[in-house]
Write an enzyme that holds these catalytic residues in place. Structure first.
Site, PDB file in Angstrom:
ATOM      1  N   LYS A 187       0.840  -1.205   0.000  1.00  0.00           N
ATOM      2  CA  LYS A 187       0.000   0.000   0.000  1.00  0.00           C
ATOM      3  C   LYS A 187       0.877   1.257   0.000  1.00  0.00           C
ATOM      4  CE  LYS A 187      -2.829   2.746   3.038  1.00  0.00           C
ATOM      5  NZ  LYS A 187      -3.365   2.918   4.371  1.00  0.00           N
ATOM      6  N   ASP A 218      -5.851  -0.358  -0.561  1.00  0.00           N
ATOM      7  CA  ASP A 218      -5.969  -0.447   0.886  1.00  0.00           C
ATOM      8  C   ASP A 218      -7.278  -1.185   1.193  1.00  0.00           C
ATOM      9  OD1 ASP A 218      -7.972   1.282   0.359  1.00  0.00           O
ATOM     10  OD2 ASP A 218      -7.280   2.869   1.693  1.00  0.00           O
TER      11      ASP A 218
END
Ligand code: SF4
Length: 228
Positions: free
Chosen positions: A136, A154
Site C-alpha cells: 500500500k 488499501d
C-alpha cells in the site's frame, strides 16, 4: 434495506467505465484523503513516504497535524536521521505505533543515504525493501509521490471492489494483482483516492449507506448483509 438481488457480473461485463465516472463526479463533494491532498501540493516523494508511514492505522485528521509538525523540524533523510529514534518518536506522538514507526523511519533514512544518495527510489520493488513499507505504502509513493503507474489497494479499495463484484479476492494484495490485470490503466492512480473517499463517507465497512449511494444500479453488494 433489503438484500441485493443483482448477481455479481462476470468481471469483463462489469461497467467499470460508467462506475468510475459516477464515483468521480460524486466524490468531488467530499474532502480528499490526506496523502492525495499532499500529492496535489507538490510535496517531495520523501515527505509522501514519511507521511504515508505515519498515516498507517492513524486517522487522517491526526496525520494532518503530526506530519507538518515533523516537517517543520526535519524533512530530509539527513535531518530526520540526525534527530534519532527518541526525538523522532516524541515529534510524531501520538500516531499509532509511534515508537515502531520512528525506528522504521530512521532505518529508512539510513538506507536512502547509503544506497540512493538520499533520494527515494522511484521503483516499486526497491520501495518494498524498505523497513515498514508494504505494498500500500509503496504504491502510494509511486502514484502520489512520483505520478507513476501503481494501484494502491488499501482496505477500502479491497472491500468496495469485492462488494461491486468486480473482483472476488481474499485480501488487498490479491485484489491489487487482479486489478493490475483487468482495471483500465487510466484508473490505476485515481482508484485509491476515489474509493477511499467513497469508503469513508458512504460505503462503510459495516452498514454501508446504500440508500444514498450513486452506484446501487451497478453494485452487486456482495457480502452486504446490513445496510442503511
Ligand atoms: S454503499 Fe452499497 S451500493 Fe454503494 S458501493 Fe457500497 S455496497 Fe455498493
Amino acid at each position: 434495506m433489503k438484500p441485493n438481488t443483482l448477481t455479481p457480473p462476470h468481471p469483463p461485463d462489469f461497467p467499470i467505465t460508467t462506475v468510475m465516472q459516477i464515483v468521480s463526479e460524486a466524490m468531488h463533494a467530499f474532502r480528499q484523503p490526506l496523502i492525495d491532498q499532499m500529492g496535489h501540493t507538490q510535496q517531495t516523494p520523501f515527505r509522501i513516504l514519511v507521511a504515508t508511514i505515519l498515516s498507517l492505522r492513524t486517522k487522517d485528521t491526526l496525520t494532518a497535524v503530526v506530519a507538518p509538525r515533523l516537517f517543520t523540524v526535519a524533512d530530509t533523510p539527513t535531518t530526520i536521521l540526525a534527530l534519532g529514534d527518541e526525538r523522532l518518536a516524541e515529534l510524531i506522538y501520538p500516531v499509532g505505533f509511534y515508537r515502531t514507526k520512528a525506528r522504521s523511519i530512521i532505518q529508512i533514512c539510513s538506507i536512502l543515504l547509503d544506497r540512493y544518495d538520499g533520494a527515494v527510489p522511484a521503483d516499486l520493488d526497491a520501495l518494498l525493501e524498505l523497513p515498514g513499507v508494504g505494498r500500500k505504502t509503496a504504491n502510494l509513493v509511486m502514484t502520489a509521490g512520483f505520478g507513476l503507474p501503481g494501484i494502491c489497494v488499501d482496505i477500502h479499495v479491497h472491500r468496495i471492489c469485492n462488494r461491486w463484484g468486480y473482483v472476488s479476492t481474499k485480501n488487498p494484495d490479491a485484489t491489487e494483482q487482479v486489478l493490475r490485470a483487468q482495471l483500465p490503466p487510466r484508473y490505476w492512480i485515481p482508484i485509491n483516492n476515489l474509493l477511499v473517499t467513497l469508503g469513508q463517507h458512504i460505503c462503510h465497512p459495516t452498514s454501508p449507506h446504500c440508500r444514498i449511494c450513486p452506484l446501487t444500479a451497478y453494485c452487486a453488494r456482495v457480502g452486504v448483509t446490513r445496510s442503511r
